[in-house]
Write a protein that holds these residues in place. Structure first.
Motif: not given
Length: 296
Positions: A42-57
């Motif tokens: 429920e609470r995700i930390a994305a530690l790279s810009p790519g990881a952020t995009e992948l979380a949204w994807a």
């Protein structure tokens, strides 16, 4: 007897009214470690810009509570709390946000900081997609951990199909010797094992530095001149900054320069292992088609 039946009916109604207990979710990361959560993150930390995009994807954008610098896509990611850069996180700030899942970058995040998070009991799912199929698979695994399977698997399949269609379109394309510049100072490129190397191959390109051993090797301008690529493609510092191509205009004997095959590619479409690589690959293929059309 009637009282017992009445109690049973009441108890049954109470059980139906209780929220269903979430089932554990598990996925294996790119280090080969199985990460299991008692319930979807429920609470995700994305530690790279790519990881952020992948979380949204993966359909989990609403669950992202922490990102790092340059996490600028999708636009909603800019509103999420930043906890430093991918090379040095503010651990205190990160832990204050109480993530129940951290998406780490195998070769991009400091190993000691990721180790500290694991020692503190924070689940870390490490990723490093190195092929188009790995991008789709990463989206699927993240969606499992976030409980957003339907959205994640649909997006993964959309990307997979798009790449398959492009591959079929360019499978018989005439080869174009290509130099892809991933950095300027020092001058750097990619070999054939890199995800961008797969992009070059899909579009019918022949990576002139594909044989080098390192994934992202340093090279010299003299090496580029000796390889004499027919096309040079580069990103730059920013989505509109084309100055990295300027130096090659000083070498008119280069085939790429002579034929004006110096092409700019927005770096975020190529250098982040996300579904936007489909758009970047289409653009890459279009540039190589231009180079083919300019042959004498």
């Amino acid at each position: 007897m009637a009282d017992l039946k009445a109690m049973a009916m009441i108890l049954g109604g109470m059980l139906l009214a209780l929220p269903a207990l979430a089932s554990p979710v598990c996925a294996t990361d790119d280090l080969g470690k199985e990460i299991c959560l008692e319930q979807p993150a429920e609470r995700i930390a994305a530690l790279s810009p790519g990881a952020t995009e992948l979380a949204w994807a993966a359909g989990a954008g609403d669950q992202v509570v922490a990102v790092v610098a340059y996490s600028d896509y999708p636009p909603a990611a800019k509103e999420v709390t930043s906890v430093g850069s991918h090379t040095r996180m503010d651990m205190e700030r990160l832990l204050e946000l109480q993530p129940d899942l951290v998406i780490g970058w195998v070769t991009g995040n400091p190993t000691e900081q990721l180790a500290t998070l694991r020692e503190m009991g924070v689940p870390v799912f490490s990723i490093e997609p190195r092929s188009f199929e790995a991008v789709s698979h990463t989206i699927e695994r993240l969606s499992i951990l976030a409980g957003t399977d339907a959205a994640g698997f649909a997006e993964a399949e959309r990307f997979r199909k798009g790449i398959t269609d492009l591959r079929a379109r360019f499978t018989d394309a005439d080869p174009v010797p290509v130099f892809y510049q991933v950095w300027d100072e020092p001058l750097m490129t990619v070999n054939s094992d890199h995800l961008i190397g797969e992009m070059i191959e899909l579009c019918g390109g022949d990576n002139v530095f594909g044989h080098l051993e390192r994934l992202v090797p340093r090279i010299s301008a003299e090496a580029v001149i000796a390889a004499n690529p027919e096309a040079i493609l580069a990103g730059g510092m920013g989505e509109e900054n084309r100055h990295w191509l300027t130096r090659w205009q000083s070498f008119p004997s280069l085939t790429a320069t002579e034929r004006d095959n110096l092409f700019f590619i927005p770096p975020s479409l190529v250098q982040r292992p996300t579904p936007r690589m489909l758009e970047g690959t289409r653009l890459f293929c279009e540039k190589l088609e231009v180079a083919r059309d300019r042959r004498p």
